[in-house]
Motif scaffolding. Sequence first.
Motif, PDB file in Angstrom:
ATOM      1  N   MET A   1      65.012 -15.064  63.814  1.00 16.72           N
ATOM      2  CA  MET A   1      66.101 -15.702  63.097  1.00 16.72           C
ATOM      3  C   MET A   1      65.833 -17.218  63.294  1.00 16.72           C
ATOM      4  SD  MET A   1      68.533 -13.393  62.213  1.00 16.72           S
ATOM      5  CE  MET A   1      70.142 -14.363  62.193  1.00 16.72           C
ATOM      6  N   GLN A   2      65.101 -17.534  64.192  1.00 17.26           N
ATOM      7  CA  GLN A   2      65.054 -18.846  64.384  1.00 17.26           C
ATOM      8  C   GLN A   2      63.849 -19.300  63.373  1.00 17.26           C
ATOM      9  OE1 GLN A   2      63.260 -20.146  68.419  1.00 17.26           O
ATOM     10  NE2 GLN A   2      65.007 -22.056  68.274  1.00 17.26           N
ATOM     11  N   LYS A   3      62.905 -18.388  63.298  1.00 22.35           N
ATOM     12  CA  LYS A   3      61.813 -18.829  62.167  1.00 22.35           C
ATOM     13  C   LYS A   3      62.405 -18.673  60.961  1.00 22.35           C
ATOM     14  CE  LYS A   3      57.780 -16.728  65.040  1.00 22.35           C
ATOM     15  NZ  LYS A   3      57.306 -15.740  65.112  1.00 22.35           N
ATOM     16  N   ALA A   4      63.445 -17.846  60.478  1.00 20.84           N
ATOM     17  CA  ALA A   4      64.015 -17.723  59.226  1.00 20.84           C
ATOM     18  C   ALA A   4      64.895 -18.846  58.815  1.00 20.84           C
ATOM     19  CB  ALA A   4      64.659 -16.422  59.175  1.00 20.84           C
ATOM     20  N   GLY A   5      65.242 -19.783  59.931  1.00 21.31           N
ATOM     21  CA  GLY A   5      65.957 -20.647  59.580  1.00 21.31           C
ATOM     22  C   GLY A   5      67.398 -20.553  59.810  1.00 21.31           C
ATOM     23  N   GLY A   6      68.232 -21.421  59.776  1.00 23.04           N
ATOM     24  CA  GLY A   6      69.682 -21.292  60.051  1.00 23.04           C
ATOM     25  C   GLY A   6      70.560 -22.479  60.079  1.00 23.04           C
ATOM     26  N   SER A   7      71.572 -22.341  60.548  1.00 21.44           N
ATOM     27  CA  SER A   7      72.436 -23.529  60.496  1.00 21.44           C
ATOM     28  C   SER A   7      71.932 -24.956  61.229  1.00 21.44           C
ATOM     29  CB  SER A   7      73.847 -23.417  61.127  1.00 21.44           C
ATOM     30  OG  SER A   7      74.624 -24.482  61.072  1.00 21.44           O
ATOM     31  N   SER A   8      71.992 -26.115  60.694  1.00 20.14           N
ATOM     32  CA  SER A   8      71.510 -27.270  61.568  1.00 20.14           C
ATOM     33  C   SER A   8      72.658 -27.985  62.263  1.00 20.14           C
ATOM     34  CB  SER A   8      70.907 -28.216  60.376  1.00 20.14           C
ATOM     35  OG  SER A   8      71.983 -28.582  59.624  1.00 20.14           O
ATOM     36  N   THR A   9      73.861 -27.215  62.207  1.00 19.90           N
ATOM     37  CA  THR A   9      74.945 -27.728  62.968  1.00 19.90           C
ATOM     38  C   THR A   9      74.829 -27.958  64.295  1.00 19.90           C
ATOM     39  OG1 THR A   9      76.456 -26.702  61.377  1.00 19.90           O
ATOM     40  CG2 THR A   9      77.517 -27.393  63.425  1.00 19.90           C
ATOM     41  N   PRO A  10      74.937 -29.166  65.196  1.00 17.40           N
ATOM     42  CA  PRO A  10      74.723 -29.306  66.573  1.00 17.40           C
ATOM     43  C   PRO A  10      75.312 -28.086  67.267  1.00 17.40           C
ATOM     44  CG  PRO A  10      75.217 -31.438  65.312  1.00 17.40           C
ATOM     45  CD  PRO A  10      75.624 -30.320  64.550  1.00 17.40           C
ATOM     46  N   GLU A  11      74.816 -28.007  68.344  1.00 14.79           N
ATOM     47  CA  GLU A  11      75.394 -26.698  69.181  1.00 14.79           C
ATOM     48  C   GLU A  11      77.045 -27.273  69.538  1.00 14.79           C
ATOM     49  OE1 GLU A  11      74.487 -23.930  73.177  1.00 14.79           O
ATOM     50  OE2 GLU A  11      73.146 -25.286  72.485  1.00 14.79           O
TER      51      GLU A  11
END
Length: 266
Positions: free
Chosen positions: A216-226
């Motif tokens: 999932m990390q490689k596929a990309g995702g939200s850049s919203t801060p944790e």
Amino acid sequence: MKSLLSVSLTLLLVACATSPTGRSQLTIFPDSQMAEMGAATFTSMQKSQKLDTSSRNASYVNCVVNALIPELNAIAPAMRSTQWEVKVFADESPNAFALPGGKIGVHTGMLTVAQNQHQLASVLGHEIGHVWARHSNERVSQGFVAQSGMQLAAVAAGDMTSEKQQLLGLLGVGAQVGVILPFNRKHESESDEIGLELMARAGFDPRQSVELWKNMQKAGGSSTPEFLSTHPGTDSRIRDLNTKMDRALKIYQQAQASGNRPNCHL
């Protein structure tokens, strides 16, 4: 104002519940009503979104679900009456969901990111965990209470005394940042924990849950801060899964020894 507060406090007291992991919950609505909401939403989604027509994909997803559900029923007797329904949606985003009442949806994009039956079991175990833990009920209940709180604050409007300022803080900003966001992140972490156990009990390799999140990390995702996200960050998620891995591996080894060896393939 006192009468409204009294009613709200009474509602909170009678709605207290406990999640499968022992966490205190606020669940106002009856399960039957949540199931109706889930069924109506699922029906609407099937009309508005394109369904995948591949019988191969459907068989694969159902194979994994059918391996997980008996393990859920074994540890959650209250879920035994749930009639599970699974649909695959033709959508390239890597997503899956489960609604109250046992409605499961999987996007075709998830079948690419989840590269084997174990990784798909991690996803579906997590989503089934949301249903068992009544997270939708909890979220709807929190929203109801937050909205009621804002109405109470409106009733209290007038000269801004220190007491009214405190009330507005608790019911406004406090409701959004202090209650709702942390609880949603707890829902995700709790479902990760439940899903890890379910997949291990069914004979799926729990170590693949970590590999899934790497994918999932490689596929990309939200850049919203944790800090402002309603989901744990991927690194935090992997770390939390690893802290529970020893127990999950013992369950997995016992399941394998007892003959739980799923064989689901595309």
